[in-house]
Design a protein around this motif. Structure first.
Motif, PDB file in Angstrom:
ATOM      1  N   THR A 218      98.497  34.100 -44.731  1.00  0.00           N
ATOM      2  CA  THR A 218      98.754  33.271 -45.691  1.00  0.00           C
ATOM      3  C   THR A 218      99.898  32.352 -46.280  1.00  0.00           C
ATOM      4  O   THR A 218     100.206  30.833 -46.366  1.00  0.00           O
ATOM      5  CB  THR A 218      98.946  34.259 -47.435  1.00  0.00           C
ATOM      6  OG1 THR A 218      98.020  34.803 -47.617  1.00  0.00           O
ATOM      7  CG2 THR A 218      99.079  33.501 -48.232  1.00  0.00           C
ATOM      8  N   HIS A 221      99.308  29.122 -44.050  1.00  0.00           N
ATOM      9  CA  HIS A 221      98.457  28.413 -44.821  1.00  0.00           C
ATOM     10  C   HIS A 221      99.046  27.593 -46.126  1.00  0.00           C
ATOM     11  O   HIS A 221      98.689  25.909 -46.026  1.00  0.00           O
ATOM     12  CB  HIS A 221      97.202  29.558 -45.805  1.00  0.00           C
ATOM     13  CG  HIS A 221      95.749  29.966 -45.358  1.00  0.00           C
ATOM     14  ND1 HIS A 221      95.292  30.792 -46.227  1.00  0.00           N
ATOM     15  CD2 HIS A 221      95.400  29.856 -43.791  1.00  0.00           C
ATOM     16  CE1 HIS A 221      93.882  31.403 -44.984  1.00  0.00           C
ATOM     17  NE2 HIS A 221      94.464  30.736 -44.358  1.00  0.00           N
ATOM     18  N   GLU A 222      99.877  27.995 -46.585  1.00  0.00           N
ATOM     19  CA  GLU A 222     101.251  26.991 -46.942  1.00  0.00           C
ATOM     20  C   GLU A 222     101.842  25.800 -46.075  1.00  0.00           C
ATOM     21  O   GLU A 222     101.763  24.666 -47.071  1.00  0.00           O
ATOM     22  CB  GLU A 222     102.185  28.619 -48.256  1.00  0.00           C
ATOM     23  CG  GLU A 222     101.275  28.630 -49.105  1.00  0.00           C
ATOM     24  CD  GLU A 222     102.324  29.498 -49.840  1.00  0.00           C
ATOM     25  OE1 GLU A 222     103.270  29.122 -50.125  1.00  0.00           O
ATOM     26  OE2 GLU A 222     101.321  30.523 -51.445  1.00  0.00           O
ATOM     27  N   PHE A 245      90.844  25.271 -49.299  1.00  0.00           N
ATOM     28  CA  PHE A 245      91.573  25.847 -50.716  1.00  0.00           C
ATOM     29  C   PHE A 245      90.220  25.850 -50.897  1.00  0.00           C
ATOM     30  O   PHE A 245      92.225  26.939 -52.109  1.00  0.00           O
ATOM     31  CB  PHE A 245      91.643  23.712 -50.913  1.00  0.00           C
ATOM     32  CG  PHE A 245      92.393  22.717 -50.068  1.00  0.00           C
ATOM     33  CD1 PHE A 245      93.262  23.475 -49.359  1.00  0.00           C
ATOM     34  CD2 PHE A 245      92.043  21.343 -50.584  1.00  0.00           C
ATOM     35  CE1 PHE A 245      93.627  22.079 -48.848  1.00  0.00           C
ATOM     36  CE2 PHE A 245      92.642  20.528 -49.507  1.00  0.00           C
ATOM     37  CZ  PHE A 245      94.232  21.025 -48.769  1.00  0.00           C
ATOM     38  N   LYS A 247      90.183  29.274 -50.251  1.00  0.00           N
ATOM     39  CA  LYS A 247      90.340  30.600 -49.920  1.00  0.00           C
ATOM     40  C   LYS A 247      91.206  31.097 -50.251  1.00  0.00           C
ATOM     41  O   LYS A 247      91.513  31.822 -51.255  1.00  0.00           O
ATOM     42  CB  LYS A 247      90.073  30.657 -48.216  1.00  0.00           C
ATOM     43  CG  LYS A 247      90.508  31.835 -47.760  1.00  0.00           C
ATOM     44  CD  LYS A 247      90.219  31.477 -46.949  1.00  0.00           C
ATOM     45  CE  LYS A 247      90.825  32.919 -46.110  1.00  0.00           C
ATOM     46  NZ  LYS A 247      90.641  33.179 -44.619  1.00  0.00           N
ATOM     47  N   HIS A 248      92.207  29.683 -50.259  1.00  0.00           N
ATOM     48  CA  HIS A 248      93.703  29.855 -50.783  1.00  0.00           C
ATOM     49  C   HIS A 248      94.005  29.995 -52.576  1.00  0.00           C
ATOM     50  O   HIS A 248      94.528  30.481 -53.124  1.00  0.00           O
ATOM     51  CB  HIS A 248      94.386  28.852 -50.169  1.00  0.00           C
ATOM     52  CG  HIS A 248      95.991  28.519 -50.656  1.00  0.00           C
ATOM     53  ND1 HIS A 248      96.541  29.354 -50.007  1.00  0.00           N
ATOM     54  CD2 HIS A 248      97.248  28.173 -51.373  1.00  0.00           C
ATOM     55  CE1 HIS A 248      98.574  29.180 -50.283  1.00  0.00           C
ATOM     56  NE2 HIS A 248      97.775  28.831 -51.284  1.00  0.00           N
ATOM     57  N   CYS A 249      92.849  29.498 -53.575  1.00  0.00           N
ATOM     58  CA  CYS A 249      92.934  29.809 -54.370  1.00  0.00           C
ATOM     59  C   CYS A 249      92.560  31.135 -55.265  1.00  0.00           C
ATOM     60  O   CYS A 249      92.909  31.713 -55.956  1.00  0.00           O
ATOM     61  CB  CYS A 249      92.366  28.371 -55.099  1.00  0.00           C
ATOM     62  SG  CYS A 249      92.720  27.097 -55.286  1.00  0.00           S
ATOM     63  N   GLU A 251      92.726  33.734 -53.181  1.00  0.00           N
ATOM     64  CA  GLU A 251      93.377  34.731 -52.665  1.00  0.00           C
ATOM     65  C   GLU A 251      95.007  35.152 -53.288  1.00  0.00           C
ATOM     66  O   GLU A 251      95.789  35.673 -53.618  1.00  0.00           O
ATOM     67  CB  GLU A 251      93.401  34.267 -50.935  1.00  0.00           C
ATOM     68  CG  GLU A 251      92.877  34.076 -50.405  1.00  0.00           C
ATOM     69  CD  GLU A 251      92.593  34.721 -48.625  1.00  0.00           C
ATOM     70  OE1 GLU A 251      93.568  34.334 -48.499  1.00  0.00           O
ATOM     71  OE2 GLU A 251      91.373  35.286 -47.914  1.00  0.00           O
ATOM     72  N   ARG A 252      95.468  33.341 -53.442  1.00  0.00           N
ATOM     73  CA  ARG A 252      97.063  33.370 -53.783  1.00  0.00           C
ATOM     74  C   ARG A 252      97.115  32.103 -54.667  1.00  0.00           C
ATOM     75  O   ARG A 252      97.738  31.184 -54.943  1.00  0.00           O
ATOM     76  CB  ARG A 252      97.917  32.512 -52.893  1.00  0.00           C
ATOM     77  CG  ARG A 252      98.225  34.206 -51.581  1.00  0.00           C
ATOM     78  CD  ARG A 252      99.516  33.266 -50.754  1.00  0.00           C
ATOM     79  NE  ARG A 252     100.821  33.509 -51.592  1.00  0.00           N
ATOM     80  CZ  ARG A 252     101.827  33.543 -51.422  1.00  0.00           C
ATOM     81  NH1 ARG A 252     101.732  32.819 -50.082  1.00  0.00           N
ATOM     82  NH2 ARG A 252     102.744  34.116 -52.424  1.00  0.00           N
ATOM     83  N   SER A 255     100.484  31.146 -56.460  1.00  0.00           N
ATOM     84  CA  SER A 255     101.160  30.639 -55.151  1.00  0.00           C
ATOM     85  C   SER A 255     101.491  29.158 -55.858  1.00  0.00           C
ATOM     86  O   SER A 255     101.078  27.995 -56.551  1.00  0.00           O
ATOM     87  CB  SER A 255      99.972  29.701 -53.652  1.00  0.00           C
ATOM     88  OG  SER A 255     101.058  28.945 -53.259  1.00  0.00           O
TER      89      SER A 255
END
Length: 772
Positions: A218, A221-222, A245, A247-249, A251-252, A255
């Motif tokens: 993660t 990713h960031e 993006f 997936k990131h939204c 999972e986190r 963030s």
């Protein structure tokens, strides 16, 4: 690709957003520093001459091999140098010629080009640039200095992009990857080339890198997202990057990157995207971003702030694409909540199955029956022939949905009594049919329920903006929701707020969208009427919709006829409970002779006399009917001209003074009458010629005339404030043979439409209009 050993070296530590921290781009100086150096580069741009990226072009080519002997040195001198014209193409990996002969028999790979530079020594060829390759030099000569510089920058860009594709295709350490990505982003921002692909190429390279490496942490990713942030400000992310993006939204969602980096990206998408159908992953990314905002501690308050930021602080949103894009995102999200039920209904592959390859028919799920919880008057009528004396359960297939319906013997016996009878059904029995809506038992998963709640709430927010409400009503008029959503009690109950906002809006372009978009198709008016699938009250919303529609509907008789045919029972029930709107509706039905059946007329009269307000209105109706009979009694003048400056009250007083059953020609020219006088004009049975020259008679009055005075032959509207909205209604007056629209707001399209629909029209005056 293993980044686990180096995840700490590529960027700063981005912590999760706390409730106390500012949202949606409002950061303190300390928090801004945490975002790393990449965000500080956003202001770096190239200044000076700008060029378009070349993909191909004509140019002179000369290849000079490194001299190895004295003879070869003489042959390569500038006096014996030979130039060849070529049409060169700058491909992804090499420089090729459309005519592979001579110097360009073989393409020149970008990897073999050691250097690209402009020739600057004394006596160098004019407008020339030099490519250094192993064993020699390639000279390219352009027609002018601008073309030379354009070739120079384009070749440099192609060469560097080729290099970064090779370097990032097989990375080893995260710090190296991040360094190369930052350099690539800086190169795109400072390039003098002005082309959409300049900013898209780095995004596509990183997108490919991410798609081929699924084992990123993660934090990694960031770091990559922050490195890309400067490019995302003015460019849509490519499809694969949207997936990353999303997936990131998911999972986190808390963030810092979601708020600080994704917010301007989503804002740009909503402001500038023209069609989500061509780029569905942009829509999916926007959808996941909004859900991520909803996962914050403040929840829908953060979403509300985001919607407000998209609308802007003024009363008018300056970006016309924001509302359609937001509605498209909402509709897609709501559809996804019912996708399982929809697929079980029509056995079609889901979006996920289409993406991954549709499963075989034998593997598909069986149809899921949906249980109907409450009785529906429409389905009761289908069972009218059943005479069983016990509870009956049947399976009815309606619109491809299996519905289990329970009926009781009492309703069956009452409906059976009318079978074979040609007269109208007993209205008292109709009133006993429960107006409770028909809803289906649909249980959504917890995640689907959260998504549904979020996006229905957004539709509510959109309906609160006055400038957005007309367009929102138009977008929702076709009822763009699946049948399963309309049968879901929670959805229709929440959406009721939006429909109520439409019903309260005095603008005709808003509340007219409550009606169906075309004949034979239900609209929101039908769905939220007693007996409709979405009605969950005793008719309060129905009465509100009828009230606002009657105030602006020019086809009053047609609307009343529709109510009499389909909703007479609910209208009488609400009138019985003292609803003033429904009392007025029943009085109008009697006044316009909408109801032919004598027994039904007597039942309506009994309903009116059962309440004080109904009794008062019925007495006023009787008085008007007596005056109408006196007015329409044969006798009186055939021609009548009112003095100038006469008003609506003067006309009403004159027409109430005697009988005007013979009046055929009425002139109101140069008076002060308005559309309000139309209520008196429609009571003149023999009227054939009407002169409204230079009056304030407008569209509303014209609509009323067109519905009642169908035998009118001559109409003068010269210098009146009528517009296309009212003039189009004249198409129903088939007897018109003379029409004066001089000095009105008539347009050419409306004029052509009227000529096509009025076959008897012989004299037309359209001077000083757009159609002249």
């Amino acid at each position: 690709m293993d980044f686990s050993s180096s995840c700490g070296g590529g960027g700063s530590d981005h912590r999760q957003i706390e409730e106390s921290k500012p949202l949606l781009g409002e950061m303190s100086a300390t928090e801004g520093n945490k975002m790393g150096a990449a965000l500080c580069r956003r202001g770096v741009h190239c200044s000076g001459m700008r060029y378009k990226l070349l993909q191909e072009g004509d140019i002179q080519v000369c290849v000079i091999r490194h001299p190895r002997t004295f003879l070869s040195k003489i042959l390569t001198s500038k006096f014996l140098r030979r130039w060849e014209p070529h049409h060169l193409t700058l491909a992804d990996n090499s420089l090729t010629s459309a005519t592979p002969t001579g110097y360009m028999e073989n393409s020149i790979s970008y990897s073999s080009i050691e250097d690209v530079q402009l020739l600057s020594w004394e006596n160098a060829p004019k407008y020339c640039l030099q490519l250094t390759i192993p064993g020699g030099t390639v000279l390219l000569q352009a027609a002018n200095s601008y073309l030379r510089d354009q070739w120079f920058h384009s070749l440099q860009w192609k060469k560097k992009i080729y290099k970064y594709k090779k370097v990032l295709s097989n990375p080893s350490r995260l710090e190296v990857v991040l360094k190369e990505i930052r350099t690539l982003v800086d190169m795109a921002l400072t390039s003098p080339l002005q082309d959409e692909s300049i900013h898209q190429a780095p995004l596509e390279i990183v997108s490919k890198l991410l798609s081929e490496n699924n084992n990123l942490t993660t934090q990694e990713h960031e770091n990559i997202i922050v490195a890309l942030a400067p490019l995302l400000e003015n460019n849509h992310p490519p499809p694969d990057l949207c997936e990353f993006f999303c997936k990131h939204c998911r999972e986190r969602p808390r963030s810092m990157v979601v708020i600080e980096v994704f917010t301007p990206v989503v804002q740009r998408i909503l402001k500038h995207n023209m069609d989500f159908g061509k780029c569905p992953r942009l829509r999916l990314f926007t959808q996941e971003y909004i859900l991520a905002l909803n996962e914050l501690n403040a929840g829908m308050e953060v979403v509300k702030k985001f919607i407000h930021s998209m609308h802007g602080p003024t009363g008018q949103c300056p970006h016309p694409r924001v509302l359609p894009n937001l509605v498209a995102v909402c509709l897609a999200a709501i559809y996804s909540c019912y996708e399982e039920f929809i697929n079980s209904r029509d056995n079609s592959p889901s979006l996920k199955e289409i993406r991954n390859g549709c499963q075989q028919p034998c593997d598909r799920k069986p149809n899921l029956p949906l249980r109907l919880l409450h009785t529906s008057p429409d389905l009761v009528s289908q069972e009218a022939t059943l005479t069983e004396s016990r509870l009956k359960s049947v399976i009815v297939t309606s619109n491809e949905i299996h519905v289990e319906v329970e009926r009781n013997n009492t309703a069956n016996q009452k409906m059976t009594a009318n079978v074979g009878n040609d007269s109208e059904p007993n209205l008292i029995d109709c009133l006993m049919v429960s107006p409770t809506c028909s809803t289906m038992s649909i249980e959504l998963s917890a995640q689907a329920d959260r998504i549904l709640g979020c996006y229905v709430e957004i539709l509510k927010m959109l309906s609160d903006y006055d400038d957005w409400r007309p367009a929102l009503a138009s977008l929702l008029q076709p009822i763009p929701f699946p049948k399963e959503a309309l049968a879901h009690e929670k959805f229709t109950k929440e959406l009721k707020y939006v429909i109520q906002r439409f019903a309260e809006d005095p603008r005709q372009e808003v509340h007219s969208c409550l009606l169906s978009v075309r004949a034979g198709k239900d609209g929101w008016f039908q769905l939220y009427s007693p007996g409709g699938v979405a009605c969950d009250d005793d008719g309060e919303l129905f009465a509100s919709m009828v009230h606002i529609l009657m105030g602006s509907c020019y086809k009053t008789k047609k609307f009343l006829l529709s109510l009499a045919e389909n909703k007479l029972g609910p209208c009488m029930l609400l009138a019985l409970r003292g609803n003033q709107t429904m009392v007025e509706i029943l009085c109008l039905m009697l006044e316009y002779n909408i109801i032919d059946n004598k027994d039904t007329q007597l039942q309506i009269i009994s309903t009116l006399e059962s309440t004080d307000v109904g009794k008062k209105m019925y007495e006023q109706l009787c008085d008007r009917q007596r005056e109408l009979k006196e007015l329409q009694r044969k006798g009186g003048p055939t021609r009548l001209t009112l003095p100038s400056k006469s008003t609506d009250a003067d006309l009403a007083r004159l027409l109430s003074s005697g009988s005007f059953g013979n009046l055929e020609n009425l002139s109101l020219a140069f008076t002060n009458v308005t559309s309000a006088c139309a209520e008196h004009l429609i009571k003149l049975p023999s009227l054939k010629q009407l002169n409204l020259w230079s009056t304030q008679f407008g569209d509303a009055g014209l609509r009323l005339l067109s519905e009642h005075l169908t035998m009118l032959q001559v109409l003068n509207l010269c210098e009146t404030p009528v517009t296309d909205a009212g003039l189009l209604a004249l198409s129903s007056m088939k007897s018109l043979c003379s029409l004066n629209m001089n000095s009105t707001k008539l347009t050419a399209d409306t004029y052509e439409d009227l000529k096509a629909k009025l076959p008897n029209l012989k004299e037309v005056d359209v001077r000083y209009t757009e159609a002249w």
